[in-house]
Motif scaffolding. Structure first.
Motif, PDB file in Angstrom:
ATOM      1  N   UNK A  50      30.512  51.632  37.316  1.00 28.13           N
ATOM      2  CA  UNK A  50      30.406  50.269  37.850  1.00 28.13           C
ATOM      3  C   UNK A  50      29.184  50.153  38.754  1.00 28.13           C
ATOM      4  N   UNK A  51      28.616  48.949  38.794  1.00 31.50           N
ATOM      5  CA  UNK A  51      27.460  48.699  39.635  1.00 31.50           C
ATOM      6  C   UNK A  51      27.486  47.304  40.219  1.00 31.50           C
ATOM      7  N   UNK A  52      26.452  46.991  40.999  1.00 29.21           N
ATOM      8  CA  UNK A  52      26.372  45.717  41.696  1.00 29.21           C
ATOM      9  C   UNK A  52      26.560  44.541  40.739  1.00 29.21           C
ATOM     10  N   UNK A  53      27.374  43.595  41.155  1.00 31.41           N
ATOM     11  CA  UNK A  53      27.663  42.335  40.464  1.00 31.41           C
ATOM     12  C   UNK A  53      28.567  42.483  39.246  1.00 31.41           C
ATOM     13  N   UNK A  54      29.069  43.694  38.969  1.00 35.10           N
ATOM     14  CA  UNK A  54      30.011  43.868  37.859  1.00 35.10           C
ATOM     15  C   UNK A  54      31.360  43.267  38.220  1.00 35.10           C
ATOM     16  N   UNK A  55      31.997  42.629  37.245  1.00 31.83           N
ATOM     17  CA  UNK A  55      33.385  42.199  37.380  1.00 31.83           C
ATOM     18  C   UNK A  55      34.227  43.383  36.927  1.00 31.83           C
ATOM     19  N   UNK A  56      35.150  43.825  37.773  1.00 32.55           N
ATOM     20  CA  UNK A  56      35.932  45.022  37.491  1.00 32.55           C
ATOM     21  C   UNK A  56      37.420  44.724  37.643  1.00 32.55           C
ATOM     22  N   UNK A  57      38.253  45.602  37.069  1.00 31.23           N
ATOM     23  CA  UNK A  57      39.673  45.494  37.359  1.00 31.23           C
ATOM     24  C   UNK A  57      40.088  46.746  38.109  1.00 31.23           C
ATOM     25  N   UNK A  58      40.975  46.539  39.079  1.00 29.98           N
ATOM     26  CA  UNK A  58      41.343  47.578  40.026  1.00 29.98           C
ATOM     27  C   UNK A  58      42.848  47.777  40.098  1.00 29.98           C
ATOM     28  N   UNK A  59      43.221  48.939  40.621  1.00 33.17           N
ATOM     29  CA  UNK A  59      44.616  49.234  40.929  1.00 33.17           C
ATOM     30  C   UNK A  59      44.676  49.645  42.392  1.00 33.17           C
ATOM     31  N   UNK A  60      45.816  49.421  43.011  1.00 33.44           N
ATOM     32  CA  UNK A  60      46.005  49.776  44.419  1.00 33.44           C
ATOM     33  C   UNK A  60      46.912  50.999  44.542  1.00 33.44           C
ATOM     34  N   UNK A  61      46.917  51.560  45.741  1.00 33.79           N
ATOM     35  CA  UNK A  61      47.796  52.656  46.131  1.00 33.79           C
ATOM     36  C   UNK A  61      47.604  53.886  45.249  1.00 33.79           C
TER      37      UNK A  61
END
Length: 96
Positions: A50-61
Protein backbone atom coordinates in the motif's frame (compact mmCIF):
# COMPACT_ATOMS: atom_id res chain seq x y z
CA UNK A 1 -13.48 -4.79 8.11
CA UNK A 2 -13.61 -1.18 7.01
CA UNK A 3 -12.32 1.17 4.31
CA UNK A 4 -9.56 3.72 4.67
CA UNK A 5 -7.35 6.01 2.60
CA UNK A 6 -3.57 6.10 3.10
CA UNK A 7 -2.65 9.70 3.95
CA UNK A 8 0.91 9.34 5.23
CA UNK A 9 3.77 7.21 6.52
CA UNK A 10 5.43 6.73 9.88
CA UNK A 11 9.19 6.42 10.32
CA UNK A 12 10.45 5.06 13.65
CA UNK A 13 14.01 4.84 14.92
CA UNK A 14 12.83 2.22 17.43
CA UNK A 15 9.69 0.11 17.51
CA UNK A 16 8.30 -2.97 19.16
CA UNK A 17 10.13 -6.13 18.08
CA UNK A 18 6.88 -7.58 16.68
CA UNK A 19 6.79 -4.71 14.15
CA UNK A 20 10.28 -5.35 12.75
CA UNK A 21 10.19 -5.25 8.95
CA UNK A 22 6.61 -3.94 8.80
CA UNK A 23 5.65 -0.67 7.11
CA UNK A 24 3.58 1.71 9.25
CA UNK A 25 1.11 3.98 7.48
CA UNK A 26 -1.34 6.68 8.55
CA UNK A 27 -4.84 5.85 7.33
CA UNK A 28 -8.01 7.96 7.39
CA UNK A 29 -11.07 5.72 7.91
CA UNK A 30 -13.64 6.25 5.15
CA UNK A 31 -17.39 5.66 4.89
CA UNK A 32 -16.96 5.44 1.12
CA UNK A 33 -14.34 6.59 -1.37
CA UNK A 34 -15.14 10.27 -0.74
CA UNK A 35 -16.45 10.50 2.86
CA UNK A 36 -14.16 10.55 5.90
CA UNK A 37 -15.30 8.98 9.16
CA UNK A 38 -13.48 9.06 12.50
CA UNK A 39 -9.89 9.99 13.26
CA UNK A 40 -6.79 9.00 11.29
CA UNK A 41 -4.82 6.07 12.73
CA UNK A 42 -1.45 4.36 12.42
CA UNK A 43 -1.78 0.88 10.93
CA UNK A 44 0.51 -1.91 9.74
CA UNK A 45 0.69 -2.77 6.05
CA UNK A 46 0.54 -6.58 6.24
CA UNK A 47 1.40 -7.00 2.54
CA UNK A 48 3.85 -4.11 2.18
CA UNK A 49 2.24 -2.91 -1.06
CA UNK A 50 0.00 0.00 0.00
CA UNK A 51 1.06 3.57 -0.65
CA UNK A 52 -0.05 7.18 -0.43
CA UNK A 53 -3.64 7.85 -1.57
CA UNK A 54 -4.51 4.14 -1.91
CA UNK A 55 -8.00 3.08 -0.85
CA UNK A 56 -7.50 0.06 1.40
CA UNK A 57 -9.56 -2.30 3.51
CA UNK A 58 -8.54 -2.91 7.09
CA UNK A 59 -9.21 -5.14 10.06
CA UNK A 60 -8.99 -4.18 13.73
CA UNK A 61 -7.65 -5.90 16.83
CA UNK A 62 -6.21 -9.42 16.59
CA UNK A 63 -7.56 -9.88 13.06
CA UNK A 64 -5.18 -7.14 11.88
CA UNK A 65 -2.17 -9.45 12.18
CA UNK A 66 -3.69 -12.67 10.77
CA UNK A 67 -2.00 -12.36 7.34
CA UNK A 68 1.38 -12.26 9.09
CA UNK A 69 0.96 -15.68 10.70
CA UNK A 70 2.24 -14.37 14.01
CA UNK A 71 0.70 -14.93 17.45
CA UNK A 72 0.92 -11.35 18.64
CA UNK A 73 1.69 -8.07 16.87
CA UNK A 74 1.58 -4.69 18.64
CA UNK A 75 -1.08 -3.03 16.49
CA UNK A 76 -4.69 -1.90 16.61
CA UNK A 77 -5.38 -2.15 12.87
CA UNK A 78 -3.83 -3.58 9.73
CA UNK A 79 -4.26 -3.29 5.98
CA UNK A 80 -5.68 -6.49 4.53
CA UNK A 81 -5.62 -5.35 0.89
CA UNK A 82 -5.80 -2.54 -1.63
CA UNK A 83 -9.20 -1.72 -3.15
CA UNK A 84 -8.95 -1.44 -6.91
CA UNK A 85 -12.68 -1.18 -7.60
CA UNK A 86 -15.97 -1.52 -5.78
CA UNK A 87 -19.66 -1.27 -6.64
CA UNK A 88 -22.61 -0.31 -4.48
CA UNK A 89 -26.03 -1.60 -5.44
CA UNK A 90 -28.93 0.29 -3.86
CA UNK A 91 -32.05 -1.72 -3.17
CA UNK A 92 -35.46 -0.06 -2.88
CA UNK A 93 -36.28 3.60 -3.12
CA UNK A 94 -35.75 5.90 -6.07
CA UNK A 95 -32.74 5.41 -8.31
CA UNK A 96 -31.03 8.23 -10.07
Amino acid sequence: MFLGKVIGTVVCTQKDESLTGLKLLIVQPMKDEHTKTGKAMVVIDTHGAAGYDDLVYLAKSRDSSLPLGLDLVATDAGIMGIVENYNVIKHGGAHS
